[in-house]
Design an enzyme around this catalytic site. Structure first.
Site, PDB file in Angstrom:
ATOM      1  CG  HIS A 279      -8.194   9.643  -3.855  1.00  0.00           C
ATOM      2  ND1 HIS A 279      -8.223   9.534  -5.224  1.00  0.00           N
ATOM      3  CD2 HIS A 279      -7.674   8.482  -3.400  1.00  0.00           C
ATOM      4  CE1 HIS A 279      -7.733   8.353  -5.568  1.00  0.00           C
ATOM      5  NE2 HIS A 279      -7.392   7.696  -4.482  1.00  0.00           N
TER       6      HIS A 279
ATOM      7  CG  LEU B 186     -11.540   7.071  -4.144  1.00  0.00           C
ATOM      8  CD1 LEU B 186     -11.488   8.545  -3.817  1.00  0.00           C
ATOM      9  CD2 LEU B 186     -11.220   6.258  -2.911  1.00  0.00           C
TER      10      LEU B 186
ATOM     11  CG  HIS C 132     -10.209   9.745   0.522  1.00  0.00           C
ATOM     12  ND1 HIS C 132     -11.325   9.003   0.223  1.00  0.00           N
ATOM     13  CD2 HIS C 132      -9.227   8.844   0.772  1.00  0.00           C
ATOM     14  CE1 HIS C 132     -11.023   7.717   0.285  1.00  0.00           C
ATOM     15  NE2 HIS C 132      -9.773   7.598   0.630  1.00  0.00           N
TER      16      HIS C 132
ATOM     17  NE  ARG D 179      -4.274   7.889  -2.162  1.00  0.00           N
ATOM     18  CZ  ARG D 179      -4.993   7.223  -1.274  1.00  0.00           C
ATOM     19  NH1 ARG D 179      -5.425   7.836  -0.196  1.00  0.00           N
ATOM     20  NH2 ARG D 179      -5.269   5.961  -1.451  1.00  0.00           N
TER      21      ARG D 179
ATOM     22  CD  GLN E 118      -5.294  11.001   2.790  1.00  0.00           C
ATOM     23  OE1 GLN E 118      -6.128  10.114   2.851  1.00  0.00           O
ATOM     24  NE2 GLN E 118      -4.050  10.812   3.173  1.00  0.00           N
TER      25      GLN E 118
ATOM     26  CD  GLU F 234      -3.932   5.870  -5.480  1.00  0.00           C
ATOM     27  OE1 GLU F 234      -4.855   5.180  -5.003  1.00  0.00           O
ATOM     28  OE2 GLU F 234      -3.457   6.867  -4.910  1.00  0.00           O
TER      29      GLU F 234
ATOM     30  CB  SER G 216      -8.704   5.459   8.468  1.00  0.00           C
ATOM     31  OG  SER G 216      -8.666   5.095   7.130  1.00  0.00           O
TER      32      SER G 216
ATOM     33  NE  ARG H  10      -6.764   7.832   5.341  1.00  0.00           N
ATOM     34  CZ  ARG H  10      -7.307   6.918   4.522  1.00  0.00           C
ATOM     35  NH1 ARG H  10      -7.675   5.766   4.972  1.00  0.00           N
ATOM     36  NH2 ARG H  10      -7.460   7.196   3.236  1.00  0.00           N
TER      37      ARG H  10
ATOM     38  CG  PHE I 209      -2.320  -0.016   1.064  1.00  0.00           C
ATOM     39  CD1 PHE I 209      -2.889  -0.793   0.061  1.00  0.00           C
ATOM     40  CD2 PHE I 209      -3.152   0.732   1.884  1.00  0.00           C
ATOM     41  CE1 PHE I 209      -4.259  -0.803  -0.120  1.00  0.00           C
ATOM     42  CE2 PHE I 209      -4.528   0.722   1.701  1.00  0.00           C
ATOM     43  CZ  PHE I 209      -5.074  -0.044   0.706  1.00  0.00           C
TER      44      PHE I 209
ATOM     45  CD  GLU J 193     -13.024   9.749   8.391  1.00  0.00           C
ATOM     46  OE1 GLU J 193     -13.414   8.609   8.050  1.00  0.00           O
ATOM     47  OE2 GLU J 193     -12.940  10.705   7.606  1.00  0.00           O
TER      48      GLU J 193
END
Ligand SMILES: Cc1cc2nc3c(=O)[nH]c(=O)nc-3n(C[C@H](O)[C@H](O)[C@H](O)COP(=O)(O)OP(=O)(O)OC[C@H]3O[C@@H](n4cnc5c(N)ncnc54)[C@H](O)[C@@H]3O)c2cc1C
Ligand code: SF4
Ligand code: SF4
Ligand code: FES
Lengths: 563, 339
Positions: free
Chosen positions: A233, A243, A342, A277, A231, A246, A382, A377, A117, A366
């Site tokens: 995305h 979303l 995001h 990102r 954050q 990637e 999360s 993050r 990741f 959150e």
């Protein structure tokens, strides 16, 4: 009056884990109060994975390396004692989930499978196809049914009750009947999720991620922490903000501006579309600001050159997503995209047990801020945060509730909630809910979004004050009590306006760039002045008052964050 | 060489017909028509939100994730149950060749308001199925030092059903629920099946009973649930498999399982089903009344009823197939205990 030992507000992963932990020994009365059915919570949307150094894929992985990755990823704003707990307890919570039936994918030896990741030095994201959040949430819900957790579904919490020292419970609206109730509780755990919706349509978050728990806590005098860190995305669908992973760029997709140029050559000539990102988000934003976006301020993710076969074979889900949600077939035309808010790093200020400054009041997930994510993050952290700190809050609340008697309740405890609903329901409206909401989103996206600077942020703060004044003239048109979704939306909007103001104020004060917070006028990280948490409380004039708390550093000294 | 990108977006002025109903205020459901411009890319959910934001703020529906994962927004469009958030309107308008579309709430469930139905009956039925894993001590370690070992193949035996988002679409479309509101519904039995074949579980016996009590054999295998499921979880297949494993586990004592057993036994024995005697096998002595009524009917039309069914010429072939199946199944079971 309804009475519980432990009351959990929110049924995402954090809430359900906390509920399960406090109910496990079946001696306390535990209820979950949630504005949607439990399995509909936003946790279900998480696709990628959840981190834990199980070392199933790479035997050399350790929780210490996970800890370092987390601290570095946070741009050194995470509290290192909290991040340590997160990573140390990760293997345990993941295994506990597994023992409860969570269907993680498997390695050839039959262990939990792990994948690499972003930002992680080892492959440690545990996955279940592309629906990890969904299966985790369902597993927790199922075990809650087994152990006799009570659920109040489609109840909206309106306020937190305490006497200045101790928790008393909450006031909530049963949306099905339109009736207000007080629920008395020794302990309340707020687990209401993030506030990405302050950017309204420019977020990957569910409609209900309006930060209710944070706003409720803030109005009840509790401090919020690091709210300016949101954050983004880079690739959300234009219409909905949904979303696009990637994956599409990984397979060789191009990012094109409205003129059809592959603009990443200007920003990351080597990595191009596969840059980090935040960099890609900023590049897109720059193109659009400089007038090179598409007709509606979008840019395009172009897959057409990959050809029909490759798209159908390698990216079938992404293709389906575009067809279902955007009406665009990526085989035939480029996909319109926009950066999308995001994840909310900020939240209710808590200690490592999720405890706030009021005895018996906790926050987790959150909506809380321990802080393990700091300024940014890491992907997969999360879902881990909600498990580890949901569990800690549940355990702590359990012990606390066993040790105290029920709190005393003043007679008129429902009165302020009644007045609030009444003032929204009675009279003719001079404003439109959707207009105020759209204006808020525009202010936030344009002046307190991906790029920030003093002039824009000063304006944003002023605009938001004006918007809050407009909100005061808003009335709910639908006068029916049964399932009044307009009333719910109005209450959520009030919450978002409060939070938006705190975000803008924090962003204005923080004269540096760190993690997700990027100031054009202060492009560097400034550890001398700004290695601190922003803590906001509500002042007597209803405006946010900020102070700054030191960051806990135990092992890793701040370094430049390069990958 | 670059070229300016100009997305093609069609627009159609449409009539959105929506069923409205507020219990306590309205006597019965009625329809409202909303005119609006529908453009390429708009989902049903966007259309509903547009109407709520600009035309009628009292229009009531559910939605949360708007990305087909939370299961909030199921309803019917031109009578088909779909998720509002992942259904594009433009192709529907084109398919039906008209600019009107009709939106109604899910069927088989009480209406709370407009497009919002009460999903609690489904959740209550689900809760009775023991829809959770109860640890099998042979597979699940006592401590949190280790995870249970399970192969990817074992996982895939039930993996499909873990995709269920509890949206209720299958329940809305189900023929058996329509005929008998006590029937548990597709998703609940499928969920019971999911746990019953999880090797980490130790509670399947209780689930068989729960499924039997809630109409395991009431499903008529019309497969409508398979057609509407937005996650392709194929509930009817799980129901079929649940029946199979419950019979394997020795639970024969219900009309449905007796019928299934009579079918298979008869075909092996005589190559066809002994239809005349089926009612007695399925319903016990009560079945005689049905047989006698049928015989009387035949006599009235001048036909001579018989209770004898002869063996068909192909019977030996059928028996061979049975033998083969037993052989394979025996091997499978053997394999498991040995491995
Ligand atoms: C598209 C997407 C993909 C993601 N992928 C990943 C990933 O791969 N890995 C990862 O680690 N993280 C991922 N995340 C982040 C992660 O999913 C969330 O941070 C996490 O699920 C939050 O969980 P939670 O329990 O805190 O809150 P939520 O799941 O948001 O739950 C909040 C709950 O609070 C309730 N609630 C809210 N307000 C009220 C109120 N006023 N009254 C009553 N109830 C209320 C809601 O009903 C809901 O039940 C992703 C996020 C998104 C948006
Ligand atoms: S196959 Fe069975 S469960 Fe599925 S819709 Fe038909 S009757 Fe209902
Ligand atoms: S089985 Fe399919 S249709 Fe039925 S509730 Fe689950 S996801 Fe919905
Ligand atoms: S809104 Fe969640 S499935 Fe449609």
């Amino acid at each position: 009056m309804l009475t519980y030992d432990v009351l959990i507000v929110g049924s995402g992963g954090a809430g359900l884990y906390a509920a399960l932990k406090s109910r496990m020994e079946e001696d306390l009365r535990v209820a979950v109060l949630t504005k949607v059915y439990p399995t509909r919570s936003h946790t279900s949307a998480a696709q990628g994975g959840v981190n834990a150094a199980l070392a199933n894929k790479d035997p050399t992985d350790t929780w210490e390396q996970h800890w370092f990755d987390t601290v570095k990823g946070s741009d050194y704003l995470a509290d290192q004692d909290a991040a340590e707990l997160l990573c140390r307890e990760a293997p345990e919570v993941i295994r506990e989930m597994e023992h409860w039936g969570c269907p993680f994918d498997r390695t050839t030896e039959g262990k939990i499978a792990q994948r690499p990741f972003g930002g992680a030095s080892k492959p440690r994201a545990c996955h279940a196809a592309d629906k990890i959040g969904h299966v985790m949430l369902h597993t927790l819900y199922e075990q809650g049914l087994r152990h006799g957790v009570d659920y109040f579904n489609e109840w909206l919490t309106i306020s937190l009750l305490h006497d200045g020292k101790r928790c008393q419970g909450v006031n909530a609206l049963d949306t099905r009947t339109g009736k207000l109730h007080t629920i008395q509780a020794k302990a309340v755990i707020l687990a209401t999720g993030g506030y990405g919706r302050i950017y309204w349509n420019r977020t990957s978050n569910a409609y209900g991620n309006t930060g209710d728990g944070l706003a409720i806590a803030y109005r009840a005098g509790l401090p919020l922490k690091d709210m300016e860190f949101v954050q983004f995305h880079p690739t959300g669908l234009r219409r909905t903000g949904i979303l696009m992973s990637e994956g599409a760029r990984g397979e060789g997709g191009f990012l094109l501006n409205g003129l059809g140029e592959r603009f990443m050559t200007r920003y990351a000539p080597e990595k191009m579309e596969l840059g980090p990102r935040d960099l890609v988000s900023r590049a897109i934003e720059t193109e659009v600001r400089q007038g090179r976006g598409g007709p509606e301020g979008e840019v395009f993710l172009d897959l057409t050159h990959l050809g029909k076969e490759k798209i159908a074979e390698r990216l079938p889900q992404i293709r389906q997503l575009c067809i279902d949600f955007e009406g665009v077939d990526p085989i035939e035309e480029p996909i319109p995209i926009k950066p999308t808010a995001h994840y909310s790093m900020g939240g209710i200020h808590t200690d490592i047990n999720g405890l706030t400054s009021i005895e018996g009041v906790y926050a987790a997930g959150e909506s809380g801020c321990v802080s393990v994510h700091g300024a940014n993050r890491l992907g997969g952290n999360s879902l881990l945060d909600i498990l580890v700190f949901g569990r800690r809050a549940g355990n702590h609340a359990l012990e606390y509730a066993r040790s105290v008697e029920l709190p005393s309740m003043p007679k008129d405890i429902l009165a302020s909630a009644e007045t609030r609903i009444k003032s929204l329901m009675e009279g003719e409206s001079e404003e439109k809910l959707a207009d105020i909401r759209r204006d808020m989103a525009n202010i936030m996206a344009n002046k307190a979004g991906i790029y920030r600077n003093a002039a824009d942020l000063t304006e944003a703060v002023e605009d938001l004050v004006e918007l809050k004044a407009r909100y005061k003239r808003l009335k709910v048109k639908d006068k029916c009590k049964v399932f009044n979704t307009e009333l719910v939306a109005a209450l959520e909007l009030e919450n978002m306006l409060d939070l938006a103001e705190v975000v803008a104020k924090g962003a204005l004060e923080r004269t540096e760039s760190r993690g997700a917070h990027s100031r054009e006028d202060f492009p560097e990280r400034d550890d001398k002045s700004w290695l601190v948490h922003t803590v906001a409380t509500r002042g007597s004039d209803e405006r946010p008052v900020l102070h700054f708390d030191p960051v806990t550093i135990t092992r890793f000294q701040p370094e430049a964050r390069t990958y | 060489m670059t070229e300016k990108i100009t997305p093609v977006r069609e627009k159609i002025l449409s009539n959105i017909r929506i069923q409205r109903f507020t219990p306590g205020k309205d006597r019965s459901p009625y329809f409202d028509n909303f005119k609006m411009e529908v453009e390429t890319g708009m989902t049903i959910l966007e259309v509903l939100r547009h109407i709520k934001n600009t035309q009628d703020s009292s229009l009531t529906f559910r939605a949360f994730c708007r990305s087909s994962i939370c299961g909030s927004c199921a309803l019917r469009v031109n009578n088909k149950t779909v998720l509002a958030c992942s259904t594009q309107l433009m192709p529907i308008l084109k398919d039906f060749g008209k600019a009107t579309v009709t939106i109604t709430p899910m069927a088989n469930l009480p209406i709370i308001r407009d497009l919002v139905v009460d999903i609690d009956p489904v959740i209550e039925k689900l809760a009775k199925m023991h829809p959770y894993l109860v640890e099998n001590k042979d597979r699940v370690p006592e401590t949190l030092e280790k995870e249970s070992l399970m192969s990817q193949e074992e996982l895939e035996a039930f993996g499909l059903m873990t995709d269920c988002i509890l949206c209720g679409s299958c329940y809305s479309a189900c023929s058996a629920v329509k005929a008998d509101s006590n029937y548990a519904g597709p998703l609940t039995i499928a969920k019971a099946y999911r746990f019953s074949v999880d090797p980490r579980d130790d509670f399947r016996g209780m689930r068989f009973q729960a499924a039997m009590d809630q109409g395991l054999w009431s499903c008529v295998q019309c497969r409508k649930c398979i057609k509407v499921c937005p996650k392709d979880t194929r509930p009817a297949d799980s129901i079929r498999d649940m029946r199979r494993i419950s019979i394997d586990a020795g639970i024969h004592d219900s009309p449905g399982s007796r019928r299934a057993k009579a079918y298979t036994d008869d075909v092996e024995r005589i190559g066809q089903v002994n239809k005349p005697m089926l009612p007695v096998i399925v319903h016990g002595t009560k079945g005689w009344a049905a047989i006698e009524a049928a015989e009387a009917g035949l006599k009235k039309h001048g036909m001579e009823p018989t209770r004898q069914v002869c063996s068909l010429p192909g019977q030996s072939g059928a028996a061979k197939i049975y033998a083969k199946v037993r052989e394979i199944e025996g091997k499978k079971k053997g394999g498991k205990t040995n491995g």
